[in-house]
Design a protein around this motif. Structure first.
Motif, PDB file in Angstrom:
ATOM      1  N   PHE A  88       0.993  -1.029   0.129  1.00 56.86           N
ATOM      2  CA  PHE A  88       0.491   0.009   0.145  1.00 56.86           C
ATOM      3  C   PHE A  88       0.877   1.574   0.107  1.00 56.86           C
ATOM      4  CE2 PHE A  88      -1.970   3.520   2.382  1.00 56.86           C
ATOM      5  CZ  PHE A  88      -2.975   3.727   1.658  1.00 56.86           C
ATOM      6  N   SER A  89       1.906   1.479   1.122  1.00 52.72           N
ATOM      7  CA  SER A  89       2.888   2.424   1.434  1.00 52.72           C
ATOM      8  C   SER A  89       3.514   2.380   0.005  1.00 52.72           C
ATOM      9  CB  SER A  89       3.206   2.127   1.709  1.00 52.72           C
ATOM     10  OG  SER A  89       2.560   1.956   3.226  1.00 52.72           O
ATOM     11  N   LEU A  90       3.929   1.619  -0.580  1.00 55.16           N
ATOM     12  CA  LEU A  90       4.819   1.594  -2.399  1.00 55.16           C
ATOM     13  C   LEU A  90       3.546   2.278  -3.224  1.00 55.16           C
ATOM     14  CD1 LEU A  90       7.448   1.368  -3.744  1.00 55.16           C
ATOM     15  CD2 LEU A  90       6.273  -1.227  -4.288  1.00 55.16           C
ATOM     16  N   ALA A  91       2.692   2.234  -3.093  1.00 56.45           N
ATOM     17  CA  ALA A  91       1.517   2.559  -4.183  1.00 56.45           C
ATOM     18  C   ALA A  91       1.494   3.727  -4.583  1.00 56.45           C
ATOM     19  CB  ALA A  91       0.690   1.768  -4.268  1.00 56.45           C
ATOM     20  N   LEU A  92       0.817   4.451  -2.671  1.00 54.72           N
ATOM     21  CA  LEU A  92       0.769   5.662  -2.568  1.00 54.72           C
ATOM     22  C   LEU A  92       2.036   6.496  -2.185  1.00 54.72           C
ATOM     23  CD1 LEU A  92      -1.287   7.254  -0.751  1.00 54.72           C
ATOM     24  CD2 LEU A  92      -0.100   6.816   1.619  1.00 54.72           C
ATOM     25  N   GLY A  93       3.215   6.076  -2.171  1.00 53.33           N
ATOM     26  CA  GLY A  93       4.454   6.945  -2.481  1.00 53.33           C
ATOM     27  C   GLY A  93       4.466   7.025  -3.933  1.00 53.33           C
ATOM     28  N   TRP A  94       4.237   6.420  -4.547  1.00 53.81           N
ATOM     29  CA  TRP A  94       4.452   6.413  -6.804  1.00 53.81           C
ATOM     30  C   TRP A  94       3.335   7.562  -6.807  1.00 53.81           C
ATOM     31  CZ3 TRP A  94       7.577   5.980  -9.673  1.00 53.81           C
ATOM     32  CH2 TRP A  94       8.312   5.362  -9.206  1.00 53.81           C
ATOM     33  N   LEU A  95       2.283   7.127  -6.050  1.00 54.42           N
ATOM     34  CA  LEU A  95       1.033   8.256  -6.183  1.00 54.42           C
ATOM     35  C   LEU A  95       1.457   9.847  -6.434  1.00 54.42           C
ATOM     36  CD1 LEU A  95      -2.395   8.371  -7.409  1.00 54.42           C
ATOM     37  CD2 LEU A  95      -2.849   7.865  -5.385  1.00 54.42           C
ATOM     38  N   LEU A  96       2.117  10.031  -4.745  1.00 55.87           N
ATOM     39  CA  LEU A  96       2.752  11.324  -4.763  1.00 55.87           C
ATOM     40  C   LEU A  96       3.503  11.927  -4.929  1.00 55.87           C
ATOM     41  CD1 LEU A  96       2.035  10.709  -0.533  1.00 55.87           C
ATOM     42  CD2 LEU A  96       0.953  11.645  -2.066  1.00 55.87           C
ATOM     43  N   TYR A  97       4.480  11.398  -5.518  1.00 52.83           N
ATOM     44  CA  TYR A  97       5.329  11.263  -6.696  1.00 52.83           C
ATOM     45  C   TYR A  97       4.960  11.825  -7.571  1.00 52.83           C
ATOM     46  CZ  TYR A  97       8.780  11.064 -10.330  1.00 52.83           C
ATOM     47  OH  TYR A  97       9.293  11.490 -11.086  1.00 52.83           O
ATOM     48  N   GLN A  98       3.422  11.370  -8.403  1.00 53.67           N
ATOM     49  CA  GLN A  98       2.810  11.585  -9.742  1.00 53.67           C
ATOM     50  C   GLN A  98       2.833  12.455 -10.031  1.00 53.67           C
ATOM     51  OE1 GLN A  98       3.266  10.403 -12.939  1.00 53.67           O
ATOM     52  NE2 GLN A  98       5.081   8.166 -11.984  1.00 53.67           N
ATOM     53  N   ILE A  99       1.781  12.953  -8.642  1.00 55.13           N
ATOM     54  CA  ILE A  99       0.924  14.018  -8.121  1.00 55.13           C
ATOM     55  C   ILE A  99       1.524  15.569  -7.846  1.00 55.13           C
ATOM     56  CG2 ILE A  99      -0.829  15.610  -6.620  1.00 55.13           C
ATOM     57  CD1 ILE A  99      -2.325  12.468  -6.069  1.00 55.13           C
ATOM     58  N   GLU A 100       3.199  15.250  -7.365  1.00 54.17           N
ATOM     59  CA  GLU A 100       3.858  16.542  -7.464  1.00 54.17           C
ATOM     60  C   GLU A 100       4.780  16.994  -8.357  1.00 54.17           C
ATOM     61  OE1 GLU A 100       5.604  18.723  -5.341  1.00 54.17           O
ATOM     62  OE2 GLU A 100       3.995  17.925  -4.274  1.00 54.17           O
ATOM     63  N   TYR A 101       4.686  15.993  -9.312  1.00 56.11           N
ATOM     64  CA  TYR A 101       5.450  16.328 -10.826  1.00 56.11           C
ATOM     65  C   TYR A 101       4.486  16.568 -11.715  1.00 56.11           C
ATOM     66  CZ  TYR A 101       7.595  15.167 -15.887  1.00 56.11           C
ATOM     67  OH  TYR A 101       7.939  15.089 -16.687  1.00 56.11           O
ATOM     68  N   LEU A 102       3.132  16.268 -11.401  1.00 54.41           N
ATOM     69  CA  LEU A 102       2.249  17.388 -12.702  1.00 54.41           C
ATOM     70  C   LEU A 102       1.379  18.063 -11.934  1.00 54.41           C
ATOM     71  CD1 LEU A 102      -0.573  14.345 -12.912  1.00 54.41           C
ATOM     72  CD2 LEU A 102       0.988  14.893 -14.590  1.00 54.41           C
ATOM     73  N   ASN A 103       2.212  18.499 -10.214  1.00 57.80           N
ATOM     74  CA  ASN A 103       1.852  19.853  -9.683  1.00 57.80           C
ATOM     75  C   ASN A 103       3.088  21.010 -10.487  1.00 57.80           C
ATOM     76  OD1 ASN A 103      -0.653  19.443  -8.648  1.00 57.80           O
ATOM     77  ND2 ASN A 103       0.153  18.946  -7.074  1.00 57.80           N
ATOM     78  N   THR A 104       4.354  20.350 -10.094  1.00 59.61           N
ATOM     79  CA  THR A 104       5.013  21.071 -10.718  1.00 59.61           C
ATOM     80  C   THR A 104       5.152  21.169 -12.266  1.00 59.61           C
ATOM     81  OG1 THR A 104       7.058  20.005  -8.683  1.00 59.61           O
ATOM     82  CG2 THR A 104       8.290  21.166  -9.866  1.00 59.61           C
TER      83      THR A 104
END
Length: 200
Positions: free
Chosen positions: A149-165
């Motif tokens: 779960f944490s691995l999936a959440l980590g990738w999701l947070l990374y993708q969100i931050e990438y898109l926001n950036t």
């Protein structure tokens, strides 16, 4: 010191964190509000990073082939399941159910300890070592983190931050366009009516 401050402190202190480190911190953050004692969590963070940068001895490592990504510490639920399967010989499915029930403080699951030790000794492990492992797993079952779960959440947070950036302007445009074109008034009115909500 709160857990969030402890996590931030570690991120500032150690600049070269890898994805496993971040997954560990995400897992700890998610589970903290649910079931992990603050003092245990802070101690776990300190042990994790001190071992990461100073190295660990064989005596410090708990089945290194299973805990190599957490510096010899048994941290994740998935690790506990693999360890139980490895020592006792039960299937991965049964180990998953066992750990799940241990987290629920199920009496029948806790009674498996005798069989676990017996199977471990039969499979060539020292009784004292197997007893120690079972005691830790049964005692700390509710504090085990969920790696997948944490691995999936980590990738999701990374993708969100990438898109926001890199695409924040486009995202904001799309959100603004959606808000202008989609009328949620009927939905709000239905909620008010069905739940008897009256305005102040």
């Amino acid at each position: 010191m709160s857990l969030s401050r402890t996590i931030i402190k570690q991120i500032i202190k150690y600049k070269n964190l890898n994805f496993e480190d971040l997954t560990f911190l995400i897992a700890l953050s998610y589970n903290f509000c649910m079931e992990i004692e603050p003092t245990y969590a802070e101690s776990l963070i300190e042990k994790y990073f001190s071992r990461k940068f100073t190295g660990i001895t064989k005596d410090d490592s708990l089945f290194s082939e299973i805990t190599n990504n957490t510096n010899g510490l048994l941290v994740y639920r998935e690790q506990a399941e693999k360890l139980i399967t490895h020592i006792s010989g039960i299937t991965e499915e049964k180990a998953h159910i066992l750990v799940r029930n241990l987290r629920k403080c199920d009496a029948e699951a806790r009674s498996f300890g005798h069989e676990f030790v017996k199977s471990g000794v039969s499979n060539g492990y020292e009784e004292s070592e197997v007893c120690k492992i079972w005691e830790f797993i049964s005692l700390r079952s509710q504090s085990l983190l969920d790696y997948d779960f944490s691995l999936a959440l980590g990738w999701l947070l990374y993708q969100i931050e990438y898109l926001n950036t890199y695409y924040s302007y486009i995202i904001n445009q799309e959100i603004e366009s959606f808000e202008k074109s989609y009328d949620i008034t009927p939905i709000l009115e239905t909620i008010k009516r069905e739940h008897n909500i009256t305005p102040f």
